[in-house]
Design a protein around this motif. Structure first.
Motif, PDB file in Angstrom:
ATOM      1  N   LEU A 239       0.841  -1.187   0.000  1.00 49.22           N
ATOM      2  CA  LEU A 239       0.000   0.000   0.000  1.00 49.22           C
ATOM      3  C   LEU A 239       0.880   1.243   0.000  1.00 49.22           C
ATOM      4  N   ASN A 240       0.771   2.015  -1.053  1.00 49.47           N
ATOM      5  CA  ASN A 240       1.495   3.274  -1.148  1.00 49.47           C
ATOM      6  C   ASN A 240       0.548   4.377  -0.692  1.00 49.47           C
ATOM      7  N   MET A 241       0.499   4.581   0.623  1.00 48.75           N
ATOM      8  CA  MET A 241      -0.500   5.466   1.217  1.00 48.75           C
ATOM      9  C   MET A 241       0.035   6.887   1.384  1.00 48.75           C
ATOM     10  N   THR A 242      -0.826   7.860   1.116  1.00 50.42           N
ATOM     11  CA  THR A 242      -0.526   9.272   1.366  1.00 50.42           C
ATOM     12  C   THR A 242      -1.477   9.766   2.447  1.00 50.42           C
ATOM     13  N   VAL A 243      -0.938  10.253   3.554  1.00 50.22           N
ATOM     14  CA  VAL A 243      -1.752  10.683   4.695  1.00 50.22           C
ATOM     15  C   VAL A 243      -1.783  12.210   4.748  1.00 50.22           C
ATOM     16  N   LYS A 244      -2.978  12.758   4.846  1.00 54.89           N
ATOM     17  CA  LYS A 244      -3.164  14.201   4.938  1.00 54.89           C
ATOM     18  C   LYS A 244      -4.124  14.493   6.086  1.00 54.89           C
ATOM     19  N   THR A 245      -3.852  15.542   6.853  1.00 57.14           N
ATOM     20  CA  THR A 245      -4.754  15.930   7.936  1.00 57.14           C
ATOM     21  C   THR A 245      -5.128  17.400   7.796  1.00 57.14           C
ATOM     22  N   ASP A 246      -6.377  17.694   8.099  1.00 55.86           N
ATOM     23  CA  ASP A 246      -6.875  19.071   8.181  1.00 55.86           C
ATOM     24  C   ASP A 246      -7.647  19.212   9.478  1.00 55.86           C
ATOM     25  N   SER A 247      -7.716  20.424   9.998  1.00 57.78           N
ATOM     26  CA  SER A 247      -8.441  20.685  11.242  1.00 57.78           C
ATOM     27  C   SER A 247      -9.547  21.694  10.991  1.00 57.78           C
ATOM     28  N   THR A 248     -10.673  21.472  11.651  1.00 53.57           N
ATOM     29  CA  THR A 248     -11.783  22.415  11.568  1.00 53.57           C
ATOM     30  C   THR A 248     -12.697  22.195  12.757  1.00 53.57           C
ATOM     31  N   ASN A 249     -13.416  23.235  13.140  1.00 53.51           N
ATOM     32  CA  ASN A 249     -14.470  23.100  14.145  1.00 53.51           C
ATOM     33  C   ASN A 249     -15.844  23.235  13.521  1.00 53.51           C
ATOM     34  N   ALA A 250     -15.904  23.364  12.207  1.00 46.19           N
ATOM     35  CA  ALA A 250     -17.189  23.497  11.523  1.00 46.19           C
ATOM     36  C   ALA A 250     -17.778  22.111  11.315  1.00 46.19           C
ATOM     37  N   VAL A 251     -18.178  21.490  12.430  1.00 43.43           N
ATOM     38  CA  VAL A 251     -18.667  20.117  12.421  1.00 43.43           C
ATOM     39  C   VAL A 251     -20.019  20.046  13.120  1.00 43.43           C
ATOM     40  N   THR A 252     -20.707  18.931  12.915  1.00 47.51           N
ATOM     41  CA  THR A 252     -21.973  18.676  13.594  1.00 47.51           C
ATOM     42  C   THR A 252     -21.746  17.674  14.716  1.00 47.51           C
ATOM     43  N   THR A 253     -22.799  17.425  15.482  1.00 39.26           N
ATOM     44  CA  THR A 253     -22.688  16.451  16.570  1.00 39.26           C
ATOM     45  C   THR A 253     -22.402  15.050  16.038  1.00 39.26           C
ATOM     46  N   GLU A 254     -22.846  14.756  14.801  1.00 40.47           N
ATOM     47  CA  GLU A 254     -22.580  13.442  14.229  1.00 40.47           C
ATOM     48  C   GLU A 254     -21.084  13.222  14.023  1.00 40.47           C
ATOM     49  N   ALA A 255     -20.369  14.277  13.645  1.00 42.19           N
ATOM     50  CA  ALA A 255     -18.916  14.145  13.467  1.00 42.19           C
ATOM     51  C   ALA A 255     -18.229  13.933  14.804  1.00 42.19           C
ATOM     52  N   GLY A 342       0.918  24.696  27.849  1.00 43.04           N
ATOM     53  CA  GLY A 342      -0.296  25.425  27.517  1.00 43.04           C
ATOM     54  C   GLY A 342      -1.338  24.534  26.878  1.00 43.04           C
ATOM     55  N   PHE A 343      -2.471  25.133  26.568  1.00 48.39           N
ATOM     56  CA  PHE A 343      -3.611  24.401  26.025  1.00 48.39           C
ATOM     57  C   PHE A 343      -3.576  24.415  24.498  1.00 48.39           C
ATOM     58  N   VAL A 344      -4.192  23.406  23.923  1.00 46.85           N
ATOM     59  CA  VAL A 344      -4.432  23.359  22.489  1.00 46.85           C
ATOM     60  C   VAL A 344      -5.920  23.576  22.276  1.00 46.85           C
ATOM     61  N   ASP A 345      -6.273  24.451  21.317  1.00 46.38           N
ATOM     62  CA  ASP A 345      -7.679  24.728  21.073  1.00 46.38           C
ATOM     63  C   ASP A 345      -8.434  23.453  20.724  1.00 46.38           C
ATOM     64  N   GLU A 346      -9.673  23.390  21.187  1.00 42.70           N
ATOM     65  CA  GLU A 346     -10.525  22.268  20.806  1.00 42.70           C
ATOM     66  C   GLU A 346     -10.716  22.275  19.297  1.00 42.70           C
ATOM     67  N   LYS A 347     -10.544  21.128  18.686  1.00 44.56           N
ATOM     68  CA  LYS A 347     -10.662  21.058  17.231  1.00 44.56           C
ATOM     69  C   LYS A 347     -10.979  19.637  16.803  1.00 44.56           C
ATOM     70  N   THR A 348     -11.404  19.512  15.556  1.00 45.74           N
ATOM     71  CA  THR A 348     -11.662  18.214  14.956  1.00 45.74           C
ATOM     72  C   THR A 348     -10.655  17.992  13.846  1.00 45.74           C
ATOM     73  N   VAL A 349      -9.912  16.890  13.938  1.00 45.55           N
ATOM     74  CA  VAL A 349      -8.914  16.543  12.930  1.00 45.55           C
ATOM     75  C   VAL A 349      -9.547  15.568  11.937  1.00 45.55           C
ATOM     76  N   ILE A 350      -9.495  15.902  10.663  1.00 45.17           N
ATOM     77  CA  ILE A 350     -10.007  15.021   9.607  1.00 45.17           C
ATOM     78  C   ILE A 350      -8.804  14.381   8.925  1.00 45.17           C
ATOM     79  N   THR A 351      -8.659  13.071   9.099  1.00 46.42           N
ATOM     80  CA  THR A 351      -7.546  12.336   8.507  1.00 46.42           C
ATOM     81  C   THR A 351      -7.995  11.751   7.173  1.00 46.42           C
ATOM     82  N   GLN A 352      -7.197  12.007   6.132  1.00 47.67           N
ATOM     83  CA  GLN A 352      -7.517  11.561   4.779  1.00 47.67           C
ATOM     84  C   GLN A 352      -6.347  10.744   4.239  1.00 47.67           C
TER      85      GLN A 352
END
Length: 632
Positions: A239-255, A342-352
């Protein structure tokens, strides 16, 4: 003098190259490698020519490995042999697969070749390899089974003739019938030549009838072939995998629910599957970005694996993500953490994770948080003490809050409850919360204060060292009345005494969270009050701003809901809606209000049936004006 090649590896080019992790190095590494770069190329021929002219030096080891005709010296005759080795097709390791005729499907089960490998060094040996197999039945009848069609045999004899065998040996092996095979590597491990191959068939192709077998072929130059074993290994598809991550808080409760639950990453093979997965988990701007990145053209050649990780606001670490295949053939998405000050802001990481479709073969994926291990608790229960019907007429609770503790018997549970509940409370709740098998179970119990009507659903449990971490989906209604909740986690007896940490993830989807800058415009006139939220962010290279109408609340909740109006495209890197901007409101007539700021203008027109919002902004350092109109 017999020479042994200790190691070599096969690259995708015509030249030979070394694989340092799997081989043992010599200097020079292979016969004819004059300059010691692990390849046999025209550069080696030039070096040998310069040696013969006196302008290039060789040490004792080099002289030994470049005496190709084994006459005790490196001279013009070795130069001629090296030239033939480099300029002829016979100077390379060659690999291919040949499909047998359809008639071979049944016949090969009787063939001596089916489970055997062969090392062929002459045309006569090749002819003998393809001789038909005779089988005597129990009734004495003789059956002749061809091991390959005459067309296949003729093709082999044409390609592998006397001239070929003068420089090479041929390695053959029959493989079971599938759609397609691919070689992974051909290399020496010690003195053994290891050939690795894998099933590279289309994972969605299921043939109706059995397919004829393949003959795997590897041709090795004689001066690179040793007396060691030839080992054929079928390996897992790489498997020649490419991993990418993005962060956002624009999510719903389902996420958020997906991120904190034990769900494994999801495999997505089409644009429709992507749309189905993300539609209820992300705000419109994120959906737009994901769909523009992973479109139909992308899915023609790739498979996408998506996962979501929720980073809590009180965590003191950053997360990095890698993808690795474990010994069971599963791919683990590993979330590793690094502590920071220190603290890290609350966020949602989307792994692709992108995998070429030609390499994907129904692989399973696991989410691994390397610092935690999943724990299964027996049960979780909670009781709204102030919301119980009996609480309307009776005082059931002594205190709003009591620190949690482990209890291991009915007597300990009764003592804890006696500190929290009145006699009426014990009478009402006691029988419901003491039904525990204390011979094998223990319980962690605590009294917690919260808004009446709140719920806490246990989504997952993890163990870190000697600590159990409980992740709760917390939902809180629109209310200002405080109450108490009796909460009980039942677990195996051996866990009693471990530290319990509760993590609440707010699942009340009543207000869109913001990533980056956001702004609330408060339009008010004689008719009504209409707050508008502008949530601008850049996700995955797409700059957008989502527009919401907020519904006002009461009590401690200022806004109890929202309505998505539309999405604005932003000029790349330009954020016009600064929450620190000085806003000026002007009511130009009844029902029409204008809000102006440094770089934008918003006009809201309202009547009894509908509303119209027009937003415009001027791009920085240009005269370009962007205008957007929304009706709701």
């Amino acid at each position: 003098m017999k020479k042994h090649l200790i190691s070599f590896a096969l690259g995708i080019t015509a030249a030979l190259s070394i694989s340092a992790g799997n081989t043992k190095a010599l200097d020079p590494p292979i016969f004819g490698d004059v300059n010691g770069d692990w390849q046999i190329t025209i550069a080696d021929l030039i070096c040998m020519k310069n040696y013969l002219l006196g302008s290039y030096e060789m040490n004792v080891n080099q002289l030994f490995y470049n005496d190709l005709n084994e006459d005790g010296s490196v001279d013009v005759f070795d130069y001629i042999l090296l030239e033939k080795l480099i300029t002829s097709e016979n100077g390379q390791v060659q690999k291919t697969f040949t499909r047998c005729a359809d008639s071979m499907v049944d016949a090969l089960q009787y063939s001596k070749h089916y489970d055997e490998e062969a090392v062929i060094s002459s045309v006569d040996e090749l002819k003998d390899y393809f001789k038909a197999t005779s089988v005597i039945s129990t009734s004495g009848e003789c059956y002749i089974f061809e091991v390959a069609s005459q067309e296949v045999i003729d093709d082999f004899l044409e390609r592998y003739d006397d001239n070929f065998f003068a420089y090479n040996v041929l390695l053959l092996k029959y493989l079971k019938g599938i759609d397609q095979y691919t070689y992974k590597s051909v290399q020496y491990q010690g003195n053994d030549l290891v050939i690795e191959y894998y099933d590279s068939s289309d994972p969605d192709l299921i043939p109706f009838n059995p397919l004829p077998p393949y003959i795997a072929e590897v041709a090795v130059p004689r001066n690179m072939f040793t007396d060691g074993n030839v080992i054929w290994n079928e390996v897992d598809r790489p498997l020649n995998m490419t991993v990418k991550t993005d962060s956002t808080n624009a999510v719903t409760t389902e996420a958020v629910s997906w991120a904190i639950s034990p769900n494994d990453p999801v495999v997505i093979k089409s644009a429709d599957e992507l749309d189905e997965f993300i539609s209820d988990k992300f705000r419109p701007g994120v959906i737009k970005s994901l769909k523009s990145t992973y479109d139909e053209i992308y899915f023609e050649n790739n498979v996408l694996v998506l996962d979501i990780f929720q980073h809590n606001y009180d965590d003191h670490f950053m997360v990095s993500v890698t993808a690795e295949k474990n010994k069971y053939g599963e791919v683990e998405l590993k979330y590793d953490r690094q502590f920071i000050n220190g603290f890290v802001d609350e966020k949602t990481v989307i792994t692709q994770v992108t995998i070429p479709k030609t390499q994907y073969y129904r692989t399973s994926f696991k989410r691994i948080r390397t610092w935690e291990s999943r724990t299964r608790v027996s049960s979780y229960r909670e009781y709204d003490l102030y919301g119980a019907p009996a609480a309307i007429d009776e005082e059931l609770v002594k205190v709003y809050y009591k620190e949690g503790q482990w209890v291991t018997s009915a007597e300990e549970m009764e003592a804890y409850l006696a500190d929290c509940l009145t006699e009426k409370g014990l009478e009402f709740f006691g029988s419901a919360i003491t039904d525990i098998d204390w011979s094998s179970k223990s319980a962690y119990v605590w009294l917690d204060s919260d808004i009446i009507g709140s719920t806490h659903k246990l989504a997952s449990a993890y163990t870190v060292d000697n600590e159990i971490i409980l992740d709760f989906e917390h939902r809180q209604p629109l209310s200002c009345m405080e109450g108490s909740f009796l909460r009980i986690v039942e677990d195996d007896k051996y866990n009693a005494g471990k530290k319990i940490t509760e993590r609440n993830f707010d699942m009340s989807d009543g207000f869109p969270t913001a990533n980056g800058e956001y702004l609330i415009l408060e339009f008010a006139n004689a008719n009504q009050y209409t707050p508008i939220l502008i949530n601008q962010y850049s996700f995955g290279g797409v700059d957008t701003a989502d527009i919401y109408k907020l519904r006002t609340g009461g009590g401690p909740v200022q806004y109890w809901g929202y309505e998505h109006i539309g999405t604005i495209d932003l000029v790349s890197g330009f954020m016009p809606f600064n929450k620190d901007s000085s806003l000026e409101y002007t009511e130009i007539e009844d029902g029409i209000t204008i809000c102006t700021a440094d770089s934008f203008r918003a006009e809201l027109t309202q009547n009894d049936s509908d509303s119209e919002l027009t937003i415009s902004y001027t791009v920085a350092e240009t005269d370009r004006i962007q205008i957007f109109t929304f009706n709701f």
